[in-house]
Design an enzyme around this catalytic site. Structure first.
Site, mmCIF file in Angstrom:
data_model
loop_
_atom_site.group_PDB
_atom_site.id
_atom_site.type_symbol
_atom_site.label_atom_id
_atom_site.label_comp_id
_atom_site.label_asym_id
_atom_site.label_seq_id
_atom_site.Cartn_x
_atom_site.Cartn_y
_atom_site.Cartn_z
ATOM 1 N N HIS A 51 50.203 29.856 70.764
ATOM 2 C CA HIS A 51 51.477 29.841 70.040
ATOM 3 C C HIS A 51 52.568 29.672 71.105
ATOM 4 O O HIS A 51 52.627 30.448 72.067
ATOM 5 C CB HIS A 51 51.674 31.150 69.263
ATOM 6 C CG HIS A 51 53.096 31.309 68.811
ATOM 7 N ND1 HIS A 51 53.688 30.395 67.969
ATOM 8 C CD2 HIS A 51 54.065 32.209 69.144
ATOM 9 C CE1 HIS A 51 54.947 30.745 67.775
ATOM 10 N NE2 HIS A 51 55.210 31.844 68.482
ATOM 11 N N CYS A 98 55.052 34.090 62.919
ATOM 12 C CA CYS A 98 54.427 32.806 63.278
ATOM 13 C C CYS A 98 52.924 32.781 63.004
ATOM 14 O O CYS A 98 52.284 31.742 63.102
ATOM 15 C CB CYS A 98 54.676 32.500 64.755
ATOM 16 S SG CYS A 98 56.391 32.684 65.226
ATOM 17 N N GLU A 138 58.420 31.612 57.849
ATOM 18 C CA GLU A 138 59.287 32.796 57.948
ATOM 19 C C GLU A 138 60.732 32.356 57.750
ATOM 20 O O GLU A 138 61.665 33.043 58.145
ATOM 21 C CB GLU A 138 59.067 33.545 59.262
ATOM 22 C CG GLU A 138 59.114 32.721 60.512
ATOM 23 C CD GLU A 138 58.864 33.561 61.756
ATOM 24 O OE1 GLU A 138 59.552 34.563 61.931
ATOM 25 O OE2 GLU A 138 57.973 33.184 62.550
HETATM 26 N N1 CAA Z 1 66.766 28.198 87.538
HETATM 27 C C1 CAA Z 1 65.450 28.231 87.230
HETATM 28 N N2 CAA Z 1 64.898 29.251 86.532
HETATM 29 C C2 CAA Z 1 65.703 30.256 86.136
HETATM 30 C C3 CAA Z 1 67.065 30.286 86.434
HETATM 31 C C4 CAA Z 1 67.613 29.201 87.169
HETATM 32 N N3 CAA Z 1 68.902 29.125 87.499
HETATM 33 N N4 CAA Z 1 67.598 31.405 85.920
HETATM 34 C C5 CAA Z 1 66.599 32.083 85.308
HETATM 35 N N5 CAA Z 1 65.459 31.386 85.458
HETATM 36 C C6 CAA Z 1 64.126 31.722 84.938
HETATM 37 C C7 CAA Z 1 63.769 33.201 85.065
HETATM 38 O O1 CAA Z 1 63.264 33.510 86.340
HETATM 39 C C8 CAA Z 1 62.744 33.326 83.960
HETATM 40 O O2 CAA Z 1 61.524 32.784 84.385
HETATM 41 P P1 CAA Z 1 60.191 33.705 84.367
HETATM 42 O O3 CAA Z 1 60.085 34.262 82.973
HETATM 43 O O4 CAA Z 1 59.103 32.750 84.694
HETATM 44 O O5 CAA Z 1 60.425 34.768 85.376
HETATM 45 C C9 CAA Z 1 63.243 32.360 82.873
HETATM 46 O O6 CAA Z 1 64.165 31.487 83.530
HETATM 47 C C10 CAA Z 1 63.980 33.045 81.735
HETATM 48 O O7 CAA Z 1 64.964 33.862 82.317
HETATM 49 P P2 CAA Z 1 65.271 35.302 81.708
HETATM 50 O O8 CAA Z 1 63.982 36.071 81.561
HETATM 51 O O9 CAA Z 1 66.380 35.915 82.437
HETATM 52 O O10 CAA Z 1 65.768 34.810 80.265
HETATM 53 P P3 CAA Z 1 66.404 35.596 79.109
HETATM 54 O O11 CAA Z 1 66.157 37.057 79.197
HETATM 55 O O12 CAA Z 1 67.815 35.155 78.994
HETATM 56 O O13 CAA Z 1 65.599 35.029 77.849
HETATM 57 C C11 CAA Z 1 63.670 35.236 76.459
HETATM 58 C C12 CAA Z 1 64.207 34.805 77.816
HETATM 59 C C13 CAA Z 1 63.693 36.754 76.377
HETATM 60 C C14 CAA Z 1 62.253 34.741 76.283
HETATM 61 C C15 CAA Z 1 64.575 34.641 75.347
HETATM 62 O O14 CAA Z 1 64.562 33.240 75.389
HETATM 63 C C16 CAA Z 1 64.216 35.082 73.955
HETATM 64 O O15 CAA Z 1 64.592 36.166 73.500
HETATM 65 N N6 CAA Z 1 63.507 34.218 73.182
HETATM 66 C C17 CAA Z 1 63.138 34.490 71.803
HETATM 67 C C18 CAA Z 1 61.939 35.418 71.700
HETATM 68 C C19 CAA Z 1 60.662 34.754 72.125
HETATM 69 O O16 CAA Z 1 60.496 33.552 72.058
HETATM 70 N N7 CAA Z 1 59.699 35.586 72.551
HETATM 71 C C20 CAA Z 1 58.395 35.070 72.933
HETATM 72 C C21 CAA Z 1 57.284 36.015 72.539
HETATM 73 S S1 CAA Z 1 57.441 36.443 70.801
HETATM 74 C C22 CAA Z 1 56.843 35.065 69.992
HETATM 75 O O17 CAA Z 1 56.220 34.220 70.559
HETATM 76 C C23 CAA Z 1 57.145 34.904 68.519
HETATM 77 C C24 CAA Z 1 58.195 33.884 68.339
HETATM 78 O O18 CAA Z 1 57.904 32.720 68.092
HETATM 79 C C25 CAA Z 1 59.586 34.287 68.429
#
Ligand code: CAA
Length: 388
Positions: free
Chosen positions: A234, A112, A80
């Protein structure tokens, strides 16, 4: 007749960036990345590395003892991060890998998921012509907007697989469960270098596709969770595989974390490599299980945003270790030999192409790999093969 993965290879970029540095830049607790996402580093492609050069390294490894390259009649490049809207990235590699002119070459896209679609397509084609061998190259560079939640999950890498009859590594079983739905959880319009993502929605959608694809797999195969010895998911970031495994065990009302742990030895140090990510986990499991997994059934969950989920399975073949042990050594070597870069260089690499859109350019020689992107001349990509 058994059909599946006969040989496999891996390549990542020559540079690496520590997520603790990224956290420092944004004033974020580094534990969020290290424990929340379970990621420590991301591989960073230099301007002269792209999906073609990464794919070349992976393909050379997969082909290292292939004495009948002539029999490869199918090259599918799954990505991609395509480098051209028309020409398949695989065409460049058809030349550099000296493949047979009677070989079909094309590119597949569905986020993916494309690499797993390529695998299933290859298996079907080999079933009707068992002499045929296929080369699949899954290669991607994950790039999100600066400062967005996706940024710490960036990374890059390539996995290449030779698919054939009587495979030496893993037979692909003839049943699978698929679940598709038109969604906008993650996408990248043609005009954008970076992906757009509705992060929370993407995580939820991934998990619901896992449940639906698993249900479909169970009905197609007649198998249950107890019949699966290991599961590779994945893995865009390592915590996602843990979430997925929690979901699958919850659905099956069991607890057994040992079925996923060995799949996560490499991803925390590489980051997301989209189409290659599932197969990086397979490599990790095969090389780091600590026990002989010959004859074991591996569940494979592929997910491509937008969105397709597929659960399929494979049986690890006797003698797989002979192929995997030397490869595990070279994967470790590839990871430890990467050059660590600071935030300024990370940004410089990230922004490099912004100044050269459509222009002729000679790329600075950063890459230590055999094939590098030398530059762009009259809109054509020019690659340089060292010691050619
Ligand atoms: N210490 C320890 N842990 C902490 C923390 C701290 N100080 N602060 C936050 N965390 C934890 C949270 O509790 C959370 O854990 P859980 O999910 O187990 O509850 C984790 O850190 C992430 O925190 P947030 O959910 O607040 O993080 P975010 O919203 O900033 O981002 C995300 C997370 C949405 C996955 C982001 O990284 C993202 O958009 N990633 C890209 C999209 C992606 O990978 N999606 C996955 C499914 S789609 C897919 O798989 C296709 C692909 O390849 C893209």
């Amino acid at each position: 007749m058994k059909i599946g993965i006969d040989s496999i290879g891996f390549q990542t970029a020559g540079y690496v960036f520590q997520l603790s540095e990224l956290a420092k830049q944004y004033g974020i607790d580094p534990a969020k990345y290290e424990h929340g996402l379970m990621q420590k580093q991301m591989s960073v492609a230099s301007p002269d590395e792209d999906v073609v050069t990464l794919g070349y390294g992976a393909a050379k490894q997969a082909l290292y003892d292939c004495d009948d390259v002539e029999s490869i009649k199918l090259l599918i490049f799954a990505t991609e991060t395509g480098v051209d809207q028309s020409k398949s990235a695989g065409m460049h590699l058809h030349r550099f890998l000296k493949l047979n002119p009677n070989c079909r070459v094309f590119e597949l896209k569905q986020a993916c998921y494309a690499s797993s679609a390529a695998l299933q397509l290859s298996v079907s084609m080999i079933r009707s012509d068992p002499k045929l061998k296929a080369l699949i190259i899954a290669s991607d560079i994950a790039k999100y907007g600066s400062g967005t939640p996706g940024e710490p999950t960036q990374g890059c890498g390539s996995v290449a697989m030779i698919v054939s009859a009587n495979p030496k590594i893993m037979e692909i079983e003839p049943y699978s469960g698929v679940w598709s739905a038109d969604e906008n959880d993650f996408w990248r319009p043609c005009y954008s270098e970076v992906a757009f993502v509705d992060g929370k929605h993407s995580v939820q959608l991934y998990l619901s596709h896992l449940g639906n694809a698993w249900g479909n797999y169970k009905r197609q195969s007649g198998l249950s969770f107890a019949d699966i010895d290991q599961v590779c998911y994945h893995t865009p970031f390592s915590k996602m595989a843990i979430k997925a495994h929690n979901e699958l065990t919850r659905l099956n009302e069991v607890e057994c974390n040992e079925k996923v742990n060995s799949t996560l030895h490499y991803t925390p140090y590489i980051g997301n490599c989209y189409t290659a990510a599932l197969y990086v986990c397979l490599l990790s499991m095969l090389g780091n299980s600590g026990v002989d997994v010959s004859g074991k059934r591996v569940g494979m969950f592929a997910y491509g945003s937008g969105s397709v989920g597929e659960f399929f399975s494979g049986i690890v073949q006797n003698g797989y270790k002979q192929r995997i042990e030397p490869l595990s050594g070279s994967i470790q070597e590839a990871l430890t030999s990467r050059k660590i870069i600071g935030f300024d260089k990370f940004r410089e690499f990230y922004n490099f192409w912004n100044d050269y859109r459509g222009a002729d350019v000679l790329t600075p020689a950063y890459s230590k790999n055999k094939l590098r992107l030398k530059g762009i001349t009259e809109h054509k990509r020019v690659y340089e093969l060292k010691d050619a």
